[in-house]
Write an enzyme that holds these catalytic residues in place. Structure first.
Site, short mmCIF file in Angstrom:
data_model
loop_
_atom_site.label_atom_id
_atom_site.label_comp_id
_atom_site.label_asym_id
_atom_site.label_seq_id
_atom_site.Cartn_x
_atom_site.Cartn_y
_atom_site.Cartn_z
N ASP A 152 0.76 -1.11 -0.13
CA ASP A 152 -0.15 0.04 0.11
C ASP A 152 0.97 1.51 0.01
O ASP A 152 2.06 1.22 0.49
CB ASP A 152 -0.84 0.18 1.29
CG ASP A 152 -1.91 -1.11 0.89
OD1 ASP A 152 -2.24 -1.59 0.07
OD2 ASP A 152 -2.27 -1.65 2.15
N PRO A 153 0.38 2.28 -0.44
CA PRO A 153 1.12 3.65 -0.47
C PRO A 153 1.69 3.99 0.86
O PRO A 153 2.60 4.51 0.81
CB PRO A 153 0.23 4.67 -1.02
CG PRO A 153 -0.83 3.78 -1.99
CD PRO A 153 -1.11 2.60 -1.02
#
Length: 480
Positions: free
Chosen positions: A173-174
């Site tokens: 995920d970012p």
């Protein structure tokens, strides 16, 4: 009748002369018709008489000059000579410049706020520029220089498949950082085993709140008391104790059923779950997360209600434990501080609200003459929003001097198989503790044989170092 000797001689000459002339013409025609055979025979004979190699080469060159100098068919002789010389020397096939200096697997460090695809595109760009600088754009066909001669391959490839193959072996995920395995060239065919293989994570968990995304990026939608949880470590080993974090973790070891997060890339009826979540304002999952029917997602508006079943999946957790301290390499990797992140987002939201109120009074821009310049503030704000609230430097992180955690925060160390969502695992642990929980930070510390300390950092992302790591991994791990 008496014939004088002179007359007899004259008559004899008259009779013989035509035959003599005819014979002479025939001899001359033969000489001019077959000059090469006679000369070749003479040259061969003279060469055989002289056993000396140097004399043989000298006479051979002389014969070639003589043969090329003949008046009949000299051009044809020249062509035959070149053909014979070409057959005597086999030309080596020319090799094109390869697209890749090496092909295989590499582990890079994914920075905070970057998507996994951002990293793939960045690395592909580096390798594409390197290939162009080496001349691969003129000669390589995409099979590492073994065949072909395609030109201008590095021109704009909009709408076409990328020439250089680069892929990743498992999304991060970012707001997560750590090990991201990349495949380069033929190495992309080996990535499937890393999608399914075991991974190690360190997560920071905060009790008492739950967000829409189950991480720091979402809005807080639930809050609950956590005061009944006394400590992180279990007081009685081997006994389920809901007053300690360690006391409930035994239920999450081995094969377990898990409902993926609503904001995830899992497909349902050909559509990503996060697409369902973003379509409507009121989107939520069933309250009972641990039940088999936990997959009911209700999207609603004033006109319709849509129910989507999130599939319950079986995943495997090999080891899980809680702690109160973060390792130094985990902190250096970059792990989001949930509290600071929420405070920063709240401040930015308040500032945007004030700015939006001012913009509503005058949406259009005007130049000095009072004419509209055609630009809209909402377009500028939309582009800024697409870039994200933070970058890798400005995102609030846990600092090195803040590695000790205390309730309601704790560290969670997980070793699991492919397909396991740590966000969902944290959510279910909070439910088992009788409260709610959110994963505020995540670092992937290991994937397959690749560990965090050996992952190539962004400052070292150059073509030379990337290929050096690929060749090193090929040697050490047998990826060649």
């Amino acid at each position: 009748m008496f014939v004088s000797p002179n007359k007899a001689l004259a008559c004899l000459l008259v009779m013989i002369l035509p035959f003599s002339i005819l014979a002479s013409n025939f001899r001359i025609g033969a000489i001019h018709t077959r000059p090469r055979r006679s000369l070749a025979f003479m040259a061969t004979t003279k060469t055989e008489e002289s056993p000396s190699p140097s004399a043989t080469m000298t006479k051979k060159r002389h014969w070639q000059k003589v043969r090329l100098g003949t008046n009949d068919g000299s051009m044809a002789n020249s062509q035959r000579l070149k053909m014979s010389e070409g057959r005597s020397k086999e030309e080596e096939p020319s090799r094109t410049v390869p697209l890749y200096r090496a092909e295989g697997l590499i582990a890079v460090h994914k920075p905070l706020t970057w998507t996994s695809n951002d990293v793939v595109a960045y690395i592909r760009g580096i390798l594409t520029r390197d290939a162009r600088n080496r001349g691969a754009d003129e000669n390589s066909s995409g099979d590492n220089g073994k065949s072909g001669n395609k030109r201008n391959q590095f021109k704009k490839r909009k709408g076409r498949k990328q020439l250089l193959k680069v892929g990743h072996g498992g999304t991060l995920d970012p707001l997560a950082s750590g090990v991201l395995v990349l495949g380069i060239g033929s190495g992309t065919t080996k990535l499937q085993s890393y999608l399914e293989g075991d991974k190690h994570y360190v997560a920071v968990v905060e009790l008492g709140l739950e967000t829409t995304t189950l991480d720091s990026e979402g809005d807080v939608v639930k809050e609950a008391s956590w005061g009944h949880i006394e400590s992180i470590e279990a007081t009685h080993e081997g006994i389920d104790d809901k007053t300690t974090v360690e006391g409930v973790l035994s239920k999450f070891r081995g094969k377990i059923d898990q409902v993926p997060p609503l904001f995830s890339a899992v497909r349902v009826d050909g559509k990503r779950l996060y697409e369902y979540a973003r379509e409507k304002n009121d989107v939520h999952a069933n309250e009972n997360k641990n039940a088999k029917d936990a997959g009911d997602v209700i999207t609603s508006d004033s006109a319709s209600h849509e129910i989507v079943d999130i599939p319950v999946r079986e995943v495997e957790v090999y080891e899980i434990k809680a702690g109160s301290t973060l390792e130094e390499d985990v902190v250096h990797s970059g792990i989001v501080d949930g509290r600071k992140y929420r405070d920063a987002v709240s401040s930015m939201t308040a500032a945007e609200t004030e700015t939006a109120a001012d913009d509503d009074e005058c949406t259009d821009r005007y130049d000095e003459t009072g004419k509209k310049d055609g630009r809209k503030n909402d377009k500028r704000k939309h582009k800024d929003k697409e870039k994200g609230l933070f970058n890798e430097e400005t995102v609030p992180k846990i600092e090195v001097d803040d590695v000790s955690l205390s309730l309601p925060r704790f560290a969670l160390h997980v070793q699991c198989g492919g397909g396991t969502y740590i966000r969902s695992l944290v959510r279910d642990i909070g439910c088992e503790l009788g409260t709610v929980a959110t994963m505020t930070g995540l670092v992937r510390t290991k994937q397959g044989p690749f560990v965090l300390v050996d992952a190539l950092r962004k400052e070292d992302w150059t073509a030379d170092k990337i290929y050096e790591e690929v060749m090193k991994n090929n040697r050490e791990n047998g990826f060649a």
